[in-house]
Design an enzyme around this catalytic site. Sequence first.
Site, PDB file in Angstrom:
ATOM      1  N   GLY A  27       0.102   7.752 -11.345  1.00  0.00           N
ATOM      2  CA  GLY A  27       0.246   8.280 -10.202  1.00  0.00           C
ATOM      3  C   GLY A  27       1.733   9.101 -10.905  1.00  0.00           C
ATOM      4  N   THR A  29       4.449   9.400  -9.185  1.00  0.00           N
ATOM      5  CA  THR A  29       5.922   8.207  -8.428  1.00  0.00           C
ATOM      6  C   THR A  29       5.801   7.551 -10.058  1.00  0.00           C
ATOM      7  OG1 THR A  29       5.176   7.968  -6.306  1.00  0.00           O
ATOM      8  CG2 THR A  29       6.897   6.832  -7.298  1.00  0.00           C
ATOM      9  N   ASP A  82       3.612   0.030  -8.886  1.00  0.00           N
ATOM     10  CA  ASP A  82       2.026   1.064  -8.715  1.00  0.00           C
ATOM     11  C   ASP A  82       2.489   1.566  -7.434  1.00  0.00           C
ATOM     12  OD1 ASP A  82       0.031   2.042  -9.289  1.00  0.00           O
ATOM     13  OD2 ASP A  82      -1.397   0.940  -9.396  1.00  0.00           O
ATOM     14  N   ALA A  84       1.527   4.389  -4.413  1.00  0.00           N
ATOM     15  CA  ALA A  84      -0.158   4.557  -2.978  1.00  0.00           C
ATOM     16  C   ALA A  84       0.253   5.275  -1.848  1.00  0.00           C
ATOM     17  CB  ALA A  84       0.645   3.102  -1.640  1.00  0.00           C
ATOM     18  N   ASP A  85      -1.087   5.363  -1.567  1.00  0.00           N
ATOM     19  CA  ASP A  85      -2.009   6.630  -0.794  1.00  0.00           C
ATOM     20  C   ASP A  85      -0.926   6.380   0.137  1.00  0.00           C
ATOM     21  OD1 ASP A  85      -2.742   7.715  -3.219  1.00  0.00           O
ATOM     22  OD2 ASP A  85      -4.450   6.666  -2.969  1.00  0.00           O
ATOM     23  N   GLY A  96      -6.223   4.819  -5.054  1.00  0.00           N
ATOM     24  CA  GLY A  96      -7.184   5.269  -5.538  1.00  0.00           C
ATOM     25  C   GLY A  96      -7.230   6.649  -5.271  1.00  0.00           C
ATOM     26  N   GLY A  98      -5.699   8.704  -7.976  1.00  0.00           N
ATOM     27  CA  GLY A  98      -6.601   8.831  -9.228  1.00  0.00           C
ATOM     28  C   GLY A  98      -7.336   8.521  -9.818  1.00  0.00           C
ATOM     29  N   GLU A 104      -6.290  -0.772 -10.855  1.00  0.00           N
ATOM     30  CA  GLU A 104      -4.610  -1.190 -10.677  1.00  0.00           C
ATOM     31  C   GLU A 104      -4.829  -1.728 -10.139  1.00  0.00           C
ATOM     32  OE1 GLU A 104      -2.929   3.793  -9.936  1.00  0.00           O
ATOM     33  OE2 GLU A 104      -4.281   3.158  -8.702  1.00  0.00           O
ATOM     34  N   LYS A 122       4.630   7.975   2.933  1.00  0.00           N
ATOM     35  CA  LYS A 122       2.821   7.029   2.537  1.00  0.00           C
ATOM     36  C   LYS A 122       3.227   6.251   3.865  1.00  0.00           C
ATOM     37  CE  LYS A 122       1.855   9.438  -1.530  1.00  0.00           C
ATOM     38  NZ  LYS A 122       2.373   8.791  -2.648  1.00  0.00           N
TER      39      LYS A 122
HETATM   40  C1  5RP Z   1      -3.987   6.490  -8.610  1.00  0.00           C
HETATM   41  C2  5RP Z   1      -2.899   5.545  -7.387  1.00  0.00           C
HETATM   42  C3  5RP Z   1      -1.566   6.352  -7.215  1.00  0.00           C
HETATM   43  O1  5RP Z   1      -1.096   5.390  -7.364  1.00  0.00           O
HETATM   44  C4  5RP Z   1      -1.980   6.565  -6.038  1.00  0.00           C
HETATM   45  O2  5RP Z   1      -2.159   7.956  -5.887  1.00  0.00           O
HETATM   46  C5  5RP Z   1      -0.199   7.359  -5.824  1.00  0.00           C
HETATM   47  O3  5RP Z   1       0.540   8.289  -6.413  1.00  0.00           O
HETATM   48  P1  5RP Z   1       1.195   9.132  -6.400  1.00  0.00           P
HETATM   49  O4  5RP Z   1       2.927   8.530  -6.936  1.00  0.00           O
HETATM   50  O5  5RP Z   1       0.982  10.045  -7.004  1.00  0.00           O
HETATM   51  O6  5RP Z   1       1.428   9.946  -4.874  1.00  0.00           O
HETATM   52  O7  5RP Z   1      -3.639   4.611  -6.752  1.00  0.00           O
HETATM   53  O8  5RP Z   1      -4.821   5.835  -8.911  1.00  0.00           O
END
Ligand code: 5RP
Length: 233
Positions: A27, A29, A82, A84-85, A96, A98, A104, A122
């Site tokens: 992602g 981040t 990682d 997160a959304d 997810g 991404g 993950e 988030k």
């Molecule tokens: C990818 C993910 C990402 O970690 C999630 O979508 C957060 O992404 P971002 O940091 O771009 O907001 O789950 O599958």
Amino acid sequence: MDELKKAAARAAVERIADGSVVGLGTGTTLAYVLQELGAKAQRGDMRITGVATSYQARFLAKEYGIPVCDPMDVNFVDIAIDGADEVDPQGRVIKGAGAAHVTEKLVAALAKRFIVVVDESKLVERLGERCPVPIEAIAPALAFVQKRIREMGGDPVIRTGKGKIGPVISDLGNPILDARFDRIDDPAALSQRLDSIPGLVGHGLFIGMADQAIVARPPEEQPVVEVLEFRRG
Ligand code: 5RP
């Protein structure tokens, strides 16, 4: 927003001990986490082995000079970082956006500590408030999986690509559904019900997996970083 992501990324990298096996999420981040880790690796300040959750993580790790391997090459991960959304007050997470959530989740499960890095947008009171639940299914099961999810009260839509005609195909070679639910009262029960659908490879509800969320809050010029602790399991 980028300054918040960078601040959360820096705080996450500070938690990584030299010599660790590190799960590298996916992602925007995580791209900052990888950049920061890469800078430390180049300066010789930190030697880690990365475990990639996606092609994005693998390619960026290579670009930044971070040694990287596949989940199949390791028996454990010291710490997985990682994005997160959505993150709820109990540390339950939707991931997810991404389309990398299957690998993950595997890497988070291999990890002794799983840390999510987010900006405050988030944080939600209830999972599903803003985001659908991403679901990966094998192509032959797609219609069947959609029917089962509708029976559970969800509205599953096949994710279509940007820069590609037709469905998004994950790094693992499967299509992705985004399932909206009017209200997710019991995320753990929903997670178990989804896991029981034949042909469904994996979904983006991460229940009882996160140890910490590193949250960056405005102002952009001087973000405030807060660490939320959760009980795993
Ligand atoms: C990818 C993910 C990402 O970690 C999630 O979508 C957060 O992404 P971002 O940091 O771009 O907001 O789950 O599958």
